[in-house]
Design a protein around this motif. Structure first.
Motif, short mmCIF file in Angstrom:
data_model
loop_
_atom_site.label_atom_id
_atom_site.label_comp_id
_atom_site.label_asym_id
_atom_site.label_seq_id
_atom_site.Cartn_x
_atom_site.Cartn_y
_atom_site.Cartn_z
N GLN A 1 -15.95 30.49 -37.49
CA GLN A 1 -16.41 31.88 -37.35
C GLN A 1 -17.82 31.93 -36.79
O GLN A 1 -18.14 32.76 -35.93
N TYR A 2 -18.66 31.04 -37.29
CA TYR A 2 -20.05 31.02 -36.82
C TYR A 2 -20.12 30.74 -35.32
O TYR A 2 -20.83 31.42 -34.57
N LEU A 3 -19.39 29.72 -34.89
CA LEU A 3 -19.43 29.35 -33.48
C LEU A 3 -18.85 30.45 -32.60
O LEU A 3 -19.36 30.73 -31.50
N ALA A 4 -17.79 31.09 -33.06
CA ALA A 4 -17.11 32.09 -32.23
C ALA A 4 -17.84 33.43 -32.18
O ALA A 4 -17.82 34.11 -31.16
N HIS A 5 -18.50 33.79 -33.28
CA HIS A 5 -18.99 35.17 -33.38
C HIS A 5 -20.49 35.33 -33.67
O HIS A 5 -20.98 36.45 -33.61
N VAL A 6 -21.19 34.24 -33.96
CA VAL A 6 -22.57 34.41 -34.45
C VAL A 6 -23.58 33.56 -33.71
O VAL A 6 -24.68 34.03 -33.36
N GLN A 7 -23.26 32.30 -33.45
CA GLN A 7 -24.27 31.37 -32.93
C GLN A 7 -24.98 31.90 -31.68
O GLN A 7 -26.21 31.84 -31.57
N GLN A 8 -24.21 32.44 -30.73
CA GLN A 8 -24.82 32.89 -29.49
C GLN A 8 -25.80 34.04 -29.73
O GLN A 8 -26.83 34.13 -29.06
N HIS A 9 -25.51 34.88 -30.69
CA HIS A 9 -26.39 36.01 -30.96
C HIS A 9 -27.69 35.56 -31.63
O HIS A 9 -28.77 36.07 -31.32
N SER A 10 -27.60 34.56 -32.51
CA SER A 10 -28.83 33.99 -33.08
C SER A 10 -29.63 33.31 -31.98
O SER A 10 -30.86 33.41 -31.94
N ALA A 11 -28.93 32.63 -31.07
CA ALA A 11 -29.61 31.99 -29.94
C ALA A 11 -30.30 33.03 -29.07
O ALA A 11 -31.43 32.82 -28.59
N ASP A 12 -29.65 34.17 -28.87
CA ASP A 12 -30.26 35.23 -28.06
C ASP A 12 -31.52 35.78 -28.73
O ASP A 12 -32.50 36.12 -28.04
N ALA A 13 -31.50 35.89 -30.06
CA ALA A 13 -32.69 36.37 -30.77
C ALA A 13 -33.83 35.38 -30.61
O ALA A 13 -34.97 35.76 -30.27
N LEU A 14 -33.56 34.10 -30.83
CA LEU A 14 -34.61 33.08 -30.73
C LEU A 14 -35.08 32.90 -29.29
O LEU A 14 -36.22 32.48 -29.05
N ALA A 15 -34.23 33.22 -28.32
CA ALA A 15 -34.60 33.07 -26.92
C ALA A 15 -35.82 33.92 -26.54
O ALA A 15 -36.52 33.61 -25.57
N HIS A 16 -36.07 34.97 -27.30
CA HIS A 16 -37.23 35.82 -27.01
C HIS A 16 -38.56 35.10 -27.24
O HIS A 16 -39.59 35.56 -26.76
N VAL A 17 -38.52 33.98 -27.98
CA VAL A 17 -39.78 33.27 -28.24
C VAL A 17 -39.73 31.81 -27.82
O VAL A 17 -40.68 31.07 -28.06
N THR A 18 -38.66 31.38 -27.17
CA THR A 18 -38.57 29.96 -26.80
C THR A 18 -39.62 29.55 -25.77
O THR A 18 -40.01 28.38 -25.72
N ALA A 19 -40.07 30.48 -24.95
CA ALA A 19 -41.07 30.14 -23.95
C ALA A 19 -42.49 30.19 -24.51
O ALA A 19 -43.45 29.86 -23.80
N LEU A 20 -42.62 30.58 -25.77
CA LEU A 20 -43.93 30.66 -26.41
C LEU A 20 -44.16 29.40 -27.24
O LEU A 20 -43.23 28.86 -27.83
#
Length: 346
Positions: free
Chosen positions: A215-234
């Motif tokens: 469930q995590y891989l199918a429905h959640v992981q990408q969205h958590s990755a998208d949230a963290l992506a806002h600060v990955t370049a910092l």
């Protein structure tokens, strides 16, 4: 600030002395917090810059922890975006209108310039906090998409998240749109804190332990990755923490973390076996020991230090948040004890 021992540990550089902070250290158990908050709702206090800054600094001042955690709540971004939500005493966050259908998702407010402007009190609170903390780092904070979206679907706290898990299965496209909206909401909230002066961030996923790996891989992981992506370049460490999520540690790390928080259900040396080599870890003293004898507390602290000794970096924390009934002196003494211990060799 880059030389702060806590930030070094989060980057995989061991320090001579253990670094420690506590989740939910800002507020709750402190009498000075309750006095300051009197007559003010929880969410209102989060968006009053001077008050939020003072609450963030209080535990650093009292306990001498190695970081402040920004005083906020996982639903503050949703409130700033325009959703009706309040924290009901003894209950938790409750939304005026649950989000359960495609029409509900269509009605969510756009996250444009109005949302950016609504984050100004957060930026000001961070700036005031950083100025007060001096050389002590500030950790920025946001709720992960699954947990925040779950609150929105359920309408409030839930023991089993049945509506949320059902929505994932029955209307995956509706769930994906909702989780994507929350990822943008939380990600920009994190970024605002970092640009205002926070030196690290933590994405907190309270309820993710209710999900299977699939469930995590199918429905959640990408969205958590998208949230963290806002600060990955910092240039800030990114801690990811979930409750009851021992079975998800590798997948949560792969969502974009640079350090993993581990709750009290899994020993740190066992967590290290699941994570990529060289992953810094955070945790994981059982909060229950705050209500035991000093001997038991210090024994648990030594065990946690020993279990984390093989990590590239280890920040000591509780395995969950400070309970509101905890004795503040117990926390102060625990910090002092930890600081007196020798750190792991590099």
């Amino acid at each position: 600030m880059a030389d702060a021992s806590l930030l070094q540990e989060l980057r995989g550089v061991r320090a001579a002395t253990p670094s420690v902070w506590f989740m939910r250290q800002a507020g709750r158990s402190l009498p000075e917090y309750r006095s300051l908050r009197e007559g003010t709702t929880m969410l209102d206090s989060c968006v009053r810059p001077e008050m939020a800054a003072e609450i963030t600094v209080q535990p650093v001042r009292r306990h001498r922890v190695d970081a402040g955690i920004f005083f906020s709540d996982i639903v503050v971004p949703a409130r700033q975006a325009g959703l009706g939500v309040e924290i009901q005493p003894g209950v938790g966050p409750v939304f005026d209108h649950p989000v359960r259908t495609e029409a509900d998702v269509d009605a969510l407010p756009p996250l444009g310039d109005d949302y950016e402007a609504a984050l100004d009190p957060i930026r000001e609170a961070v700036r005031l906090t950083v100025a007060e903390l001096g050389t002590t780092p500030l950790i920025g904070f946001a709720g992960a998409p699954f947990t925040v979206a779950s609150y929105m679907v359920e309408g409030g706290p839930s023991r089993d998240h049945l509506r949320t898990r059902a929505l994932m299965r029955s209307q995956p496209e509706v769930w994906a749109r909702l989780a994507s909206w929350v990822a943008e909401l939380s990600g920009r909230f994190l970024r605002a804190q970092v640009l205002a002066g926070a030196s690290a961030v933590q994405l907190f996923d309270s309820w993710v332990g209710a999900l299977s790996v699939e469930q995590y891989l199918a429905h959640v992981q990408q969205h958590s990755a998208d949230a963290l992506a806002h600060v990955t370049a910092l240039p800030v460490p990114r801690i990811h923490f979930g409750v009851g999520a021992a079975h998800l540690l590798p997948q949560m790390f792969e969502a974009g973390a640079t350090a993993m928080g581990v709750d009290h259900r899994l020993r740190l040396d066992h967590a290290l076996e699941l994570l990529p080599q060289g992953t810094p870890v955070q945790g994981n003293i059982d909060p229950a020991v705050l209500f035991t004898s000093e001997q038991a507390r210090f024994a648990e602290a030594r065990e946690v230090l020993a279990a984390g000794a093989a990590a590239s970096g280890h920040v000591v924390n509780l395995g969950h948040g400070v309970p509101p009934t905890a004795d503040p002196q117990v926390l102060t003494d625990l910090v002092s004890f930890l600081h007196a211990q020798g750190g792991a060799s590099a």
